[in-house]
Design a protein around this motif. Structure first.
Motif, PDB file in Angstrom:
ATOM      1  N   UNK A  50       0.826  -1.207   0.000  1.00 51.16           N
ATOM      2  CA  UNK A  50       0.000   0.000   0.000  1.00 51.16           C
ATOM      3  C   UNK A  50       0.862   1.261   0.000  1.00 51.16           C
ATOM      4  N   UNK A  51       1.978   1.236   0.714  1.00 54.72           N
ATOM      5  CA  UNK A  51       2.896   2.383   0.674  1.00 54.72           C
ATOM      6  C   UNK A  51       3.405   2.604  -0.750  1.00 54.72           C
ATOM      7  N   UNK A  52       3.719   1.515  -1.438  1.00 57.52           N
ATOM      8  CA  UNK A  52       4.142   1.648  -2.836  1.00 57.52           C
ATOM      9  C   UNK A  52       2.994   2.207  -3.674  1.00 57.52           C
ATOM     10  N   UNK A  53       1.819   1.671  -3.475  1.00 52.20           N
ATOM     11  CA  UNK A  53       0.642   2.092  -4.247  1.00 52.20           C
ATOM     12  C   UNK A  53       0.326   3.572  -4.025  1.00 52.20           C
ATOM     13  N   UNK A  54       0.394   4.023  -2.780  1.00 52.65           N
ATOM     14  CA  UNK A  54       0.043   5.411  -2.457  1.00 52.65           C
ATOM     15  C   UNK A  54       1.246   6.357  -2.514  1.00 52.65           C
ATOM     16  N   UNK A  55       2.386   5.812  -2.878  1.00 53.49           N
ATOM     17  CA  UNK A  55       3.616   6.603  -3.010  1.00 53.49           C
ATOM     18  C   UNK A  55       3.993   7.278  -1.685  1.00 53.49           C
ATOM     19  N   UNK A  56       3.921   6.496  -0.614  1.00 47.21           N
ATOM     20  CA  UNK A  56       4.394   6.922   0.707  1.00 47.21           C
ATOM     21  C   UNK A  56       5.744   6.228   0.902  1.00 47.21           C
ATOM     22  N   UNK A  57       6.825   6.981   0.765  1.00 50.81           N
ATOM     23  CA  UNK A  57       8.150   6.372   0.620  1.00 50.81           C
ATOM     24  C   UNK A  57       9.078   6.858   1.730  1.00 50.81           C
ATOM     25  N   UNK A  78       3.829  13.152  -2.235  1.00 53.54           N
ATOM     26  CA  UNK A  78       3.336  14.194  -3.133  1.00 53.54           C
ATOM     27  C   UNK A  78       4.357  15.315  -3.340  1.00 53.54           C
ATOM     28  N   UNK A  79       5.582  14.883  -3.577  1.00 54.55           N
ATOM     29  CA  UNK A  79       6.634  15.834  -3.899  1.00 54.55           C
ATOM     30  C   UNK A  79       7.252  16.546  -2.735  1.00 54.55           C
ATOM     31  N   UNK A  80       6.878  16.163  -1.515  1.00 57.05           N
ATOM     32  CA  UNK A  80       7.413  16.817  -0.322  1.00 57.05           C
ATOM     33  C   UNK A  80       7.961  15.784   0.653  1.00 57.05           C
ATOM     34  N   UNK A  81       8.832  16.243   1.532  1.00 58.19           N
ATOM     35  CA  UNK A  81       9.278  15.441   2.666  1.00 58.19           C
ATOM     36  C   UNK A  81       8.423  15.843   3.869  1.00 58.19           C
ATOM     37  N   UNK A  82       7.697  14.842   4.420  1.00 58.20           N
ATOM     38  CA  UNK A  82       6.770  15.151   5.500  1.00 58.20           C
ATOM     39  C   UNK A  82       6.855  14.096   6.600  1.00 58.20           C
ATOM     40  N   UNK A  83       6.512  14.437   7.843  1.00 58.40           N
ATOM     41  CA  UNK A  83       6.425  13.415   8.896  1.00 58.40           C
ATOM     42  C   UNK A  83       5.379  12.371   8.513  1.00 58.40           C
ATOM     43  N   UNK A  84       5.726  11.111   8.666  1.00 56.61           N
ATOM     44  CA  UNK A  84       4.818  10.060   8.230  1.00 56.61           C
ATOM     45  C   UNK A  84       3.522  10.070   9.038  1.00 56.61           C
ATOM     46  N   UNK A  85       3.571  10.510  10.281  1.00 51.92           N
ATOM     47  CA  UNK A  85       2.347  10.550  11.096  1.00 51.92           C
ATOM     48  C   UNK A  85       1.301  11.443  10.438  1.00 51.92           C
ATOM     49  N   UNK A  86       1.738  12.583   9.883  1.00 53.14           N
ATOM     50  CA  UNK A  86       0.805  13.481   9.182  1.00 53.14           C
ATOM     51  C   UNK A  86       0.240  12.821   7.926  1.00 53.14           C
ATOM     52  N   UNK A  87       1.094  12.117   7.208  1.00 48.91           N
ATOM     53  CA  UNK A  87       0.673  11.490   5.954  1.00 48.91           C
ATOM     54  C   UNK A  87      -0.325  10.369   6.227  1.00 48.91           C
ATOM     55  N   UNK A  88      -0.054   9.565   7.223  1.00 47.68           N
ATOM     56  CA  UNK A  88      -0.985   8.486   7.555  1.00 47.68           C
ATOM     57  C   UNK A  88      -2.347   9.046   7.934  1.00 47.68           C
ATOM     58  N   UNK A  89      -2.350  10.138   8.674  1.00 46.24           N
ATOM     59  CA  UNK A  89      -3.620  10.762   9.047  1.00 46.24           C
ATOM     60  C   UNK A  89      -4.359  11.256   7.804  1.00 46.24           C
ATOM     61  N   UNK A  90      -3.616  11.887   6.878  1.00 43.52           N
ATOM     62  CA  UNK A  90      -4.233  12.387   5.649  1.00 43.52           C
ATOM     63  C   UNK A  90      -4.793  11.260   4.798  1.00 43.52           C
ATOM     64  N   UNK A  91      -4.124  10.093   4.838  1.00 38.52           N
ATOM     65  CA  UNK A  91      -4.543   8.950   4.026  1.00 38.52           C
ATOM     66  C   UNK A  91      -5.552   8.053   4.744  1.00 38.52           C
ATOM     67  N   UNK A 131       6.509   2.535   8.893  1.00 39.86           N
ATOM     68  CA  UNK A 131       5.342   1.681   9.078  1.00 39.86           C
ATOM     69  C   UNK A 131       4.673   1.918  10.430  1.00 39.86           C
ATOM     70  N   UNK A 132       5.461   2.267  11.457  1.00 40.05           N
ATOM     71  CA  UNK A 132       4.877   2.453  12.793  1.00 40.05           C
ATOM     72  C   UNK A 132       4.496   3.910  13.055  1.00 40.05           C
ATOM     73  N   UNK A 133       4.648   4.760  12.033  1.00 41.07           N
ATOM     74  CA  UNK A 133       4.199   6.141  12.177  1.00 41.07           C
ATOM     75  C   UNK A 133       5.247   7.097  12.680  1.00 41.07           C
ATOM     76  N   UNK A 134       6.537   6.706  12.543  1.00 42.53           N
ATOM     77  CA  UNK A 134       7.629   7.579  12.982  1.00 42.53           C
ATOM     78  C   UNK A 134       8.534   7.915  11.799  1.00 42.53           C
ATOM     79  N   UNK A 135       9.235   9.039  11.931  1.00 43.59           N
ATOM     80  CA  UNK A 135      10.200   9.528  10.930  1.00 43.59           C
ATOM     81  C   UNK A 135       9.489  10.123   9.709  1.00 43.59           C
ATOM     82  N   UNK A 136      10.280  10.385   8.659  1.00 44.21           N
ATOM     83  CA  UNK A 136       9.779  11.154   7.510  1.00 44.21           C
ATOM     84  C   UNK A 136       9.617  10.271   6.284  1.00 44.21           C
ATOM     85  N   UNK A 137       8.743  10.748   5.382  1.00 40.95           N
ATOM     86  CA  UNK A 137       8.533  10.072   4.095  1.00 40.95           C
ATOM     87  C   UNK A 137       8.464  11.121   2.988  1.00 40.95           C
ATOM     88  N   UNK A 138       8.707  10.647   1.767  1.00 36.67           N
ATOM     89  CA  UNK A 138       8.375  11.451   0.592  1.00 36.67           C
ATOM     90  C   UNK A 138       6.897  11.222   0.276  1.00 36.67           C
TER      91      UNK A 138
END
Length: 518
Positions: free
Chosen positions: A132-139, A173-186, A164-171
């Motif tokens: 799902x991370x690959x599918x949604x481009x959460x890298x 939608x073209x930005x580097x963001x905290x993964x916790x924010x991205x998971x909430x958005x998704x 995967x556990x909601x810590x650290x950063x991911x790429x």
């Protein structure tokens, strides 16, 4: 009944995964976990067996014990489920540049390939979340430095576990963001890792293997580009096409070397080019090009075998055979095959840089270029005194080639004993893979200069009244025209950085179709 897989996605867990699958995912393709019933049963049995065994007070490394040299430390039952979280956190110490989005996607895919073999004790939900991370481009944003390549890529892969556990950063939608924010958005919840799952994610060769897949793809293209360049240079120098005759190579029958010779021979119209030739024997960088490029071409099959076998292996520790109910403690995290493959590949690729560097030297020097202007200058006679053509580009090529050659020292022989001498012999596979990518980068820069110089040389040769224009065969004319679409001939000195960078981008995008794939 087995559900038919979606042909638009790479399915993991049943059929073998190829280098091309990983490259496709790196560049945007989707992924899913197999629907094959036997494969899914094996995955679920492995996870269930771990869950049952530790509760029955079975001793499992990394589940009921500490990690590495701390394997003698017993973990009390009430702390077992906290242990994976600590593993992901204390390995969060990577440094250096971060892998880009493409590499991050390849790393996710390589880890999914291994874990989905069904011998790592992870749940289906974890595998599906990776897909799902690959599918949604959460890298995950993963630092490049900090792995010795056994116990696998622990530190860089901790950034996958952290994401995967909601810590650290991911790429995202073209930005580097905290993964916790991205998971909430998704609308996704962080995973709670079960015993063995943190170790399973991190204790493997996914980073070096992912990099190896991308490196292999780039090297395969460079072999073809160097072949086409050799044909262009041969014509520009009025070379002897008989050096590439099939009968000649039938008596030294390395298959890849012969393939390179056939491609060059097919690019040349032997009869027409021979009418232009002034030499019985060309210099080695032209005459021996199939022997030089052929080393890389002949290495590709065994490199593919090493990489794809590693890609399709369960390469963590311990191995969990849920169906047979065995816990097998070993060292499958050791990246020796990838280390050797990458150390070998970078040598073969650096030789391509050296080859193109030498071919360019022949084009530039009036003592060797058979009547071309000095430095390939396109200036008119009344302006030639102040124009310098490709003089500085050749200096740059010399610098890039020298740096590529310097990088060929094998990383795999620099094993370091670490972690209280538990990890007392390590592979250095990830360093070898990163070194290989640096050699590829430098060689692509050399090749970019070679593309422009060969195009300039053909243009200048075409201006000469005694040149037989039919020597530029349709396939070479097509390559020449495609380069001329963005490259203006250098008749007056101008900065060439921009067009060189554009050419490098074209090479990395594999813009030119070069020979049919067998």
């Amino acid at each position: 009944m087995t559900v038919k897989p979606d042909p638009a996605k790479v399915a993991f867990g049943h059929d073998p995964v190829t280098i091309e699958d990983i490259v496709a995912i790196a560049r945007g393709a989707s992924a899913c976990v197999t629907q094959n019933e036997a494969a899914r049963a094996r995955i679920e049995a492995s996870a269930r067996f771990v869950g049952d065994l530790w509760r029955e007070e079975g001793v499992i490394y990394g589940v009921t014990t500490g990690y590495g040299d701390s394997c003698t430390v017993s973990i009390p039952p009430h702390l077992v489920e906290e242990l994976p979280l600590h593993l992901t956190r204390f390995h969060g110490c990577g440094l250096g540049q971060q892998f880009d989005l493409e590499h991050g996607r390849a790393i996710l895919a390589a880890r999914l390939a291994s874990l989905s073999r069904g011998y790592s004790g992870v749940r289906m939900v974890l595998l599906e979340r990776l897909a799902e991370y690959i599918e949604r481009d959460i890298v995950p944003v993963i630092p490049q430095e900090g792995s010795v390549g056994a116990s696998g890529d622990l530190t860089p892969l901790s950034y996958v576990a952290g994401a995967l556990i909601g810590e650290r950063d991911v790429y995202y939608r073209g930005e580097r963001r905290p993964v916790a924010e991205v998971l909430k958005a998704e609308g996704l919840e962080p995973l709670h890792l079960k015993p063995k799952e943190g170790l399973a994610i991190m204790n493997g060769t996914a980073v070096m293997t992912a990099v190896a897949c991308l490196a292999f793809d780039r090297a395969e293209y460079l072999a073809r580009l160097a072949t086409r360049l050799t044909a262009m240079v041969s014509v520009a120098l009025k070379g002897n096409p008989n050096h590439f005759d099939g009968k000649l190579f039938s008596v030294k029958p390395h298959p890849g070397q012969g393939q390179i010779a056939r491609w060059i021979h097919d690019d040349l119209d032997a009869a027409e080019v021979a009418r232009n030739s002034d030499r019985l024997q060309d210099r080695y960088s032209v005459r021996c090009a199939p022997h030089i490029i052929g080393v890389l071409q002949d290495s590709l099959p065994w490199l593919r075998q090493f990489i794809e076998t590693e890609l399709n292996s369960a390469n963590d520790n311990p191995i969990i055979d849920g169906e047979g109910e065995h816990v097998l403690h070993g060292g499958h995290f050791y990246g020796g095959h990838i280390a050797f493959a990458m150390d070998s590949l970078k040598v073969a690729v650096a030789n391509i840089a050296d080859l193109i560097d030498r071919q360019m030297a022949l084009l530039m020097d009036v003592k060797f270029n058979n009547g071309l202007p000095a430095n390939l200058s396109g200036a008119t006679p009344d302006r030639v005194m102040i124009n310098h053509g490709f003089k500085a580009v050749q200096i740059g090529v010399s610098a890039w080639t020298a740096e590529a050659l310097k990088q060929t020292m094998p990383a795999s022989v620099f094993s370091r004993s670490t972690e209280c001498h538990n990890q007392d012999k390590v592979s250095m596979g990830t360093i070898a893979a990163r070194d290989c990518e640096r050699v590829l980068e430098l060689t692509e820069q050399v090749a970019a200069a070679g593309v422009l110089a060969a195009t300039q040389a053909l243009y200048l040769r075409k201006q000469q009244t005694d040149f037989n224009h039919s020597a530029v065969t349709p396939v070479l004319e097509s390559m020449y025209s495609q380069v001329r679409d963005f490259f203006d001939i250098v008749d007056e000195d101008r900065p060439l950085e921009g067009v060189l960078r554009q050419t490098v981008d074209y090479i990395r995008a594999q813009r030119w179709e070069l020979y049919p794939h067998d």
